[in-house]
Design an enzyme around this catalytic site. Structure first.
Site, mmCIF file in Angstrom:
data_model
loop_
_atom_site.group_PDB
_atom_site.id
_atom_site.type_symbol
_atom_site.label_atom_id
_atom_site.label_comp_id
_atom_site.label_asym_id
_atom_site.label_seq_id
_atom_site.Cartn_x
_atom_site.Cartn_y
_atom_site.Cartn_z
ATOM 1 N N ALA A 115 0.881 -1.171 0.000
ATOM 2 C CA ALA A 115 0.000 0.000 0.000
ATOM 3 C C ALA A 115 0.916 1.218 0.000
ATOM 4 O O ALA A 115 1.327 1.712 1.044
ATOM 5 C CB ALA A 115 -0.898 0.009 1.223
ATOM 6 N N GLY A 117 0.169 3.995 -1.820
ATOM 7 C CA GLY A 117 -0.640 5.212 -1.889
ATOM 8 C C GLY A 117 -0.424 5.994 -3.170
ATOM 9 O O GLY A 117 -0.506 7.228 -3.161
ATOM 10 N N CYS A 174 -6.902 0.050 -8.150
ATOM 11 C CA CYS A 174 -6.082 0.114 -6.929
ATOM 12 C C CYS A 174 -7.028 -0.109 -5.756
ATOM 13 O O CYS A 174 -8.057 0.573 -5.642
ATOM 14 C CB CYS A 174 -5.390 1.471 -6.820
ATOM 15 S SG CYS A 174 -4.651 1.720 -5.187
ATOM 16 N N LYS A 209 -7.363 -1.874 -16.586
ATOM 17 C CA LYS A 209 -6.941 -2.887 -15.619
ATOM 18 C C LYS A 209 -7.983 -3.033 -14.522
ATOM 19 O O LYS A 209 -8.299 -2.082 -13.819
ATOM 20 C CB LYS A 209 -5.590 -2.509 -15.013
ATOM 21 C CG LYS A 209 -5.007 -3.605 -14.124
ATOM 22 C CD LYS A 209 -3.565 -3.337 -13.790
ATOM 23 C CE LYS A 209 -2.953 -4.469 -13.006
ATOM 24 N NZ LYS A 209 -1.533 -4.240 -12.730
ATOM 25 N N GLY A 287 -1.107 -11.706 -12.524
ATOM 26 C CA GLY A 287 -1.359 -12.163 -11.160
ATOM 27 C C GLY A 287 -0.566 -13.418 -10.828
ATOM 28 O O GLY A 287 -0.936 -14.516 -11.247
ATOM 29 N N GLY A 288 0.545 -13.251 -10.133
ATOM 30 C CA GLY A 288 1.298 -14.383 -9.587
ATOM 31 C C GLY A 288 2.078 -15.237 -10.562
ATOM 32 O O GLY A 288 2.448 -16.368 -10.225
ATOM 33 N N GLY A 309 4.860 -9.030 -12.385
ATOM 34 C CA GLY A 309 5.220 -7.955 -11.466
ATOM 35 C C GLY A 309 6.063 -8.443 -10.313
ATOM 36 O O GLY A 309 7.289 -8.280 -10.299
ATOM 37 N N THR A 310 5.408 -9.101 -9.361
ATOM 38 C CA THR A 310 6.095 -9.530 -8.133
ATOM 39 C C THR A 310 7.338 -10.385 -8.423
ATOM 40 O O THR A 310 8.382 -10.184 -7.802
ATOM 41 C CB THR A 310 5.094 -10.298 -7.227
ATOM 42 O OG1 THR A 310 3.984 -9.428 -6.990
ATOM 43 C CG2 THR A 310 5.714 -10.669 -5.899
HETATM 44 C C1 DHB Z 1 -0.945 0.563 -5.186
HETATM 45 C C2 DHB Z 1 -1.617 0.702 -6.385
HETATM 46 C C3 DHB Z 1 -2.211 -0.393 -6.972
HETATM 47 O O1 DHB Z 1 -2.885 -0.319 -8.134
HETATM 48 C C4 DHB Z 1 -2.164 -1.617 -6.350
HETATM 49 O O2 DHB Z 1 -2.759 -2.666 -6.928
HETATM 50 C C5 DHB Z 1 -1.513 -1.754 -5.149
HETATM 51 C C6 DHB Z 1 -0.905 -0.660 -4.565
HETATM 52 C C7 DHB Z 1 -0.318 1.724 -4.517
HETATM 53 O O3 DHB Z 1 0.235 2.626 -5.141
HETATM 54 O O4 DHB Z 1 -0.385 1.782 -3.284
#
Ligand code: DHB
Length: 349
Positions: A115, A117, A174, A209, A287-288, A309-310
């Site tokens: 998170a 923000g 988000c 998205k 996703g994953g 991503g991750t």
């Molecule tokens: C944030 C934004 C996202 O779209 C998400 O999936 C997770 C985190 C962010 O900026 O906090």
């Protein structure tokens, strides 16, 4: 006499070699194959991996997911060198934003919860980085955009495209920033308004998205497509949290964050499968994904491309090459000539 014969033989050999290479080059051109590294005779490899994604040409179906790494052209270049077929930036808004206080990320046994923000330099500042990145990149650059109103999404998207973005991806998902992200994507009427505004502001493809935190992601996708979305990215993070048992407090400063990584792969896969049955535009699975088999599952479920991503954040950019090679070997082993042939194959029983 013997020497003369030897010379002629050598000459013939050289001539043959040249015509052999020329023939190869012609064939290369005609069949649109790609050149790999030496040795010469083994340089041909059919291009099974190139795709056309809503008008964008990608050398392979792997993309960097939004939110991973910074905003500089150096990091983008690093990702492209790692083998990504396209790059999606972190989300950018109209004004600079510093984001939440630390801690903003926490690891779980099966992924990350973050998170941040939506921290970002604002589109004015980021536009410079987009133009410079475009000069060094040889793969499409897609700018992720967020806003607090439909007009704001459109303004940011327009500035991004003017700076050189090849497409925009709307972050309507988000899971934890108020009045943007999933608060927009979860309401089909507002979502439609955002997509329509952006579509009339830019002449480049608009990807949307989506959040899995809805009753029916297929219906949300349908709303986005009816408003003009050129492709759907599924999925963004799943709303989640973690608690510190010693302090008895939520770990993240914002309490709630978005879960990414292997934990959400089966959810994302189900979402892609459902969306594929409902809409005709390309789907980008996200996703994953951590290996080629995960990526192949998404393609079989109906994704035309995948975002990672991750796994890039934790294992580095060379993951793109590893996953692309794995997909290529799979296609070859199964006798497919193009990655397009397996998109949605799991629906055909
Ligand atoms: C944030 C934004 C996202 O779209 C998400 O999936 C997770 C985190 C962010 O900026 O906090």
């Amino acid at each position: 006499m013997e020497q003369k014969k030897q010379k002629q033989k050598l000459k013939r050999k050289r001539r043959n070699k040249i015509s052999h290479n020329t023939a190869y080059k012609t064939k290369l051109y005609l069949t649109k194959t790609t050149i790999l590294k030496t040795p010469a005779v083994k340089i041909l490899k059919e291009n099974r991996l190139g795709i056309n994604l809503a008008g964008l040409k990608l050398p392979n179906p792997t993309m960097l997911a939004s939110g991973i790494l910074g905003y500089t052209k150096e990091t983008f270049k690093n990702i492209a060198d790692g083998g990504a077929g396209a790059i999606v930036t972190k989300s950018v808004g109209l004004k600079p934003r510093s984001g939440y206080a630390n801690p903003t990320v926490t690891q779980t046994s099966c992924g990350l919860i973050n998170a941040m923000g939506l921290p970002n330099p604002g589109i004015e500042e980021f536009a410079k980085e987009i133009s410079e990145a475009k000069r060094v990149l040889n793969v499409p650059l897609i700018v992720s955009v967020y806003g607090f109103a439909a007009e704001e999404y459109a303004t940011v998207a327009k500035k991004a495209v003017t700076a050189g973005a090849d497409a925009v991806e709307l972050n309507v998902s988000c899971p934890h920033v108020k009045e943007t992200g999933s608060e927009i994507g979860q309401k089909p009427e507002i979502l439609k308004e955002v997509v329509k505004n952006v579509k009339s502001a830019v002449q480049k493809p608009v990807f949307v998205k989506l959040s899995p935190n809805v009753t029916s992601i297929a219906e949300t996708a349908e709303a986005a497509v009816n408003a003009g979305a050129d492709a759907i990215t599924a999925i963004n993070t799943v709303k989640a949290m973690a608690i510190d048992t010693e302090t008895a407090k939520p770990i993240l400063s914002n309490k709630m964050g978005g879960l990414s990584g292997p934990a959400i792969k089966p959810i994302a896969l189900r979402c892609v499968y459902e969306i594929y049955e409902k809409v005709k535009v390309p789907i980008i699975g996200c996703g994953g994904i951590t290996n080629w088999r995960d990526a192949a599952e998404f393609l079989l479920a109906g994704a035309s491309a995948v975002q990672i991503g991750t796994a890039i954040a934790t294992k580095g950019p060379n993951m793109f090459k590893a996953i692309t090679r794995g997909i290529d070997a799979y296609l070859k082993r199964k006798g497919f000539r193009s990655v397009n042939e397996i998109v949605g194959l799991s629906h055909k029983s």
